[in-house]
Design a protein around this motif. Structure first.
Motif, mmCIF file in Angstrom:
data_model
loop_
_atom_site.group_PDB
_atom_site.id
_atom_site.type_symbol
_atom_site.label_atom_id
_atom_site.label_comp_id
_atom_site.label_asym_id
_atom_site.label_seq_id
_atom_site.Cartn_x
_atom_site.Cartn_y
_atom_site.Cartn_z
ATOM 1 N N THR A 172 0.834 -1.211 0.000
ATOM 2 C CA THR A 172 0.000 0.000 0.000
ATOM 3 C C THR A 172 0.865 1.255 0.000
ATOM 4 O O THR A 172 0.563 2.228 -0.701
ATOM 5 N N ALA A 173 1.963 1.238 0.768
ATOM 6 C CA ALA A 173 2.851 2.401 0.811
ATOM 7 C C ALA A 173 3.491 2.650 -0.547
ATOM 8 O O ALA A 173 3.599 3.802 -0.993
ATOM 9 N N ALA A 174 3.922 1.584 -1.225
ATOM 10 C CA ALA A 174 4.564 1.740 -2.527
ATOM 11 C C ALA A 174 3.585 2.301 -3.554
ATOM 12 O O ALA A 174 3.916 3.231 -4.305
ATOM 13 N N ILE A 175 2.372 1.749 -3.590
ATOM 14 C CA ILE A 175 1.381 2.206 -4.576
ATOM 15 C C ILE A 175 0.997 3.661 -4.312
ATOM 16 O O ILE A 175 0.961 4.483 -5.237
ATOM 17 N N LEU A 176 0.721 3.994 -3.059
ATOM 18 C CA LEU A 176 0.339 5.370 -2.731
ATOM 19 C C LEU A 176 1.474 6.334 -3.038
ATOM 20 O O LEU A 176 1.252 7.429 -3.566
ATOM 21 N N ASN A 177 2.705 5.951 -2.714
ATOM 22 C CA ASN A 177 3.840 6.838 -2.953
ATOM 23 C C ASN A 177 4.076 7.087 -4.428
ATOM 24 O O ASN A 177 4.561 8.155 -4.808
ATOM 25 N N PHE A 178 3.764 6.105 -5.256
ATOM 26 C CA PHE A 178 4.020 6.259 -6.693
ATOM 27 C C PHE A 178 2.903 6.991 -7.428
ATOM 28 O O PHE A 178 3.006 7.207 -8.635
ATOM 29 N N LEU A 179 1.837 7.375 -6.717
ATOM 30 C CA LEU A 179 0.789 8.152 -7.372
ATOM 31 C C LEU A 179 1.343 9.505 -7.812
ATOM 32 O O LEU A 179 2.039 10.184 -7.043
ATOM 33 N N PRO A 180 1.052 9.956 -9.032
ATOM 34 C CA PRO A 180 1.581 11.232 -9.520
ATOM 35 C C PRO A 180 0.801 12.432 -8.972
ATOM 36 O O PRO A 180 0.266 13.250 -9.723
ATOM 37 N N VAL A 181 0.741 12.522 -7.657
ATOM 38 C CA VAL A 181 0.005 13.586 -6.966
ATOM 39 C C VAL A 181 1.007 14.519 -6.301
ATOM 40 O O VAL A 181 1.938 14.046 -5.635
ATOM 41 N N PRO A 182 0.875 15.836 -6.464
ATOM 42 C CA PRO A 182 1.803 16.770 -5.810
ATOM 43 C C PRO A 182 1.931 16.477 -4.321
ATOM 44 O O PRO A 182 0.942 16.293 -3.625
ATOM 45 N N GLY A 183 3.166 16.412 -3.855
ATOM 46 C CA GLY A 183 3.431 16.106 -2.464
ATOM 47 C C GLY A 183 3.847 14.669 -2.242
ATOM 48 O O GLY A 183 4.385 14.340 -1.189
ATOM 49 N N LEU A 184 3.607 13.796 -3.222
ATOM 50 C CA LEU A 184 3.998 12.398 -3.124
ATOM 51 C C LEU A 184 5.197 12.124 -4.036
ATOM 52 O O LEU A 184 5.482 12.880 -4.962
ATOM 53 N N ASP A 185 5.881 11.028 -3.770
ATOM 54 C CA ASP A 185 7.093 10.719 -4.523
ATOM 55 C C ASP A 185 6.817 10.494 -6.004
ATOM 56 O O ASP A 185 7.678 10.780 -6.846
ATOM 57 N N GLY A 186 5.640 9.960 -6.320
ATOM 58 C CA GLY A 186 5.311 9.729 -7.721
ATOM 59 C C GLY A 186 5.326 11.015 -8.525
ATOM 60 O O GLY A 186 5.794 11.038 -9.681
ATOM 61 N N TYR A 187 4.834 12.093 -7.918
ATOM 62 C CA TYR A 187 4.880 13.383 -8.600
ATOM 63 C C TYR A 187 6.319 13.873 -8.705
ATOM 64 O O TYR A 187 6.712 14.477 -9.713
ATOM 65 N N GLY A 188 7.120 13.586 -7.650
ATOM 66 C CA GLY A 188 8.524 13.982 -7.694
ATOM 67 C C GLY A 188 9.278 13.312 -8.823
ATOM 68 O O GLY A 188 10.248 13.874 -9.354
ATOM 69 N N VAL A 189 8.839 12.119 -9.214
ATOM 70 C CA VAL A 189 9.491 11.407 -10.315
ATOM 71 C C VAL A 189 9.239 12.111 -11.645
ATOM 72 O O VAL A 189 10.147 12.248 -12.479
ATOM 73 N N ILE A 190 8.004 12.570 -11.855
ATOM 74 C CA ILE A 190 7.666 13.183 -13.150
ATOM 75 C C ILE A 190 7.851 14.699 -13.165
ATOM 76 O O ILE A 190 7.923 15.305 -14.247
ATOM 77 N N GLU A 191 7.943 15.311 -11.992
ATOM 78 C CA GLU A 191 8.009 16.777 -11.933
ATOM 79 C C GLU A 191 9.143 17.374 -12.768
ATOM 80 O O GLU A 191 8.931 18.381 -13.472
ATOM 81 N N PRO A 192 10.361 16.820 -12.738
ATOM 82 C CA PRO A 192 11.442 17.433 -13.526
ATOM 83 C C PRO A 192 11.171 17.466 -15.023
ATOM 84 O O PRO A 192 11.810 18.230 -15.757
#
Length: 268
Positions: A172-192
């Motif tokens: 659950t932590a991995a899936i939630l973290n990879f969501l491309p939502v501002p403030g989560l790591d998933g968004y940090g991956v695509i933000e650049p």
């Protein structure tokens, strides 16, 4: 003047070692059936192991940042795995533990301050953000290894249930973290890789991203789809929903004190 991280900055924190020791001792108690009630040992083991994974999650961010150019992470204490060194210990440790206790869901952390201006290259920025949730993926693979390796013979049923529930938290932590939502790591991956205009518009919403995700998860249809995905991943790794639910029931022993779970008392 900030210098490169030295040996003292990388020395493992006694606090972290203490948490690992608690996880090891309580895990042994679950395995051997030592102590009463059984659920108390499961509670301590899963909670301690969950905190260990949170520390490793943040360490992965910091270590990747160090090798990407941010040499300030050592002086901030991030390389010692000390949970007390995080910028927001409440967000990284306290809230995730409370969410596990209340509902059994792996709340994403995220409280190491990376000086992004020191880092050059979009790929490096993306990798720093991805390093944390990838640690949860690795932790989930380790927890489920006895299941997908078909090496459960000799593993006590109670310990299997505890591992199954711990694996659910990691997934659950991995899936939630990879969501491309501002403030989560998933968004940090695509933000650049996003246009500057979009990044500026999304920036004010970063502090509300996690709250928005959990608000959406309260919608029954979304919750059903989300946990369907979680259990689909776990099933592919050999962990049944029965195993995770029995682990959850044992973990929340105070809520199930006077109840019996015959489905959890027999079988694998």
């Amino acid at each position: 003047m900030t210098t490169a991280a030295g040996r003292s900055d990388r020395r493992i924190s006694p606090v972290f070692l203490g948490i690992v020791a608690v996880a090891a001792v309580s895990g042994w108690a679950v395995w051997t059936g030592t102590g009463y009630p059984y659920g108390l040992a499961v509670f301590v083991f899963v909670t301690a192991a969950w905190v260990v994974s949170l520390c490793l999650h943040e360490y992965a961010h910091a270590r990747t940042a160090l090798h990407s150019g941010d040499i300030s992470v050592g002086a901030k204490g991030y390389l010692g795995l000390d949970p007390l060194a995080y910028t927001h210990a409440l967000l990284s440790i306290v809230l995730p533990v409370l969410f596990v206790i209340m509902g059994g869901i792996g709340l994403p952390g995220g409280a190491v301050f990376i000086e992004r201006g020191r880092i050059r290259g979009r790929w490096r920025h993306s990798l720093i953000s991805a390093a944390g949730p990838l640690t949860n993926v690795l932790f989930a693979l380790v927890c489920t290894a006895p299941f997908w390796l078909h090496a459960l013979e000799g593993v006590p049923r109670e310990f299997r249930y505890a591992l199954a529930f711990l694996a659910l938290l990691q997934v659950t932590a991995a899936i939630l973290n990879f969501l491309p939502v501002p403030g989560l790591d998933g968004y940090g991956v695509i933000e650049p890789w996003l246009p500057y205009r979009i990044r500026r518009q999304a920036e004010p919403f970063a502090q509300f991203g996690l709250i928005a995700v959990f608000a959406v998860l309260w919608i029954p249809e979304v919750n059903h789809v989300f946990f369907g995905l979680v259990h689909g991943v776990l099933d592919a790794l050999g962990v049944s929903s029965r195993g995770t639910e029995c682990g959850r029931a044992a973990y929340r022993f105070w809520a199930n004190w006077n109840e019996e779970y015959p489905v959890c008392a027999v079988g694998p």
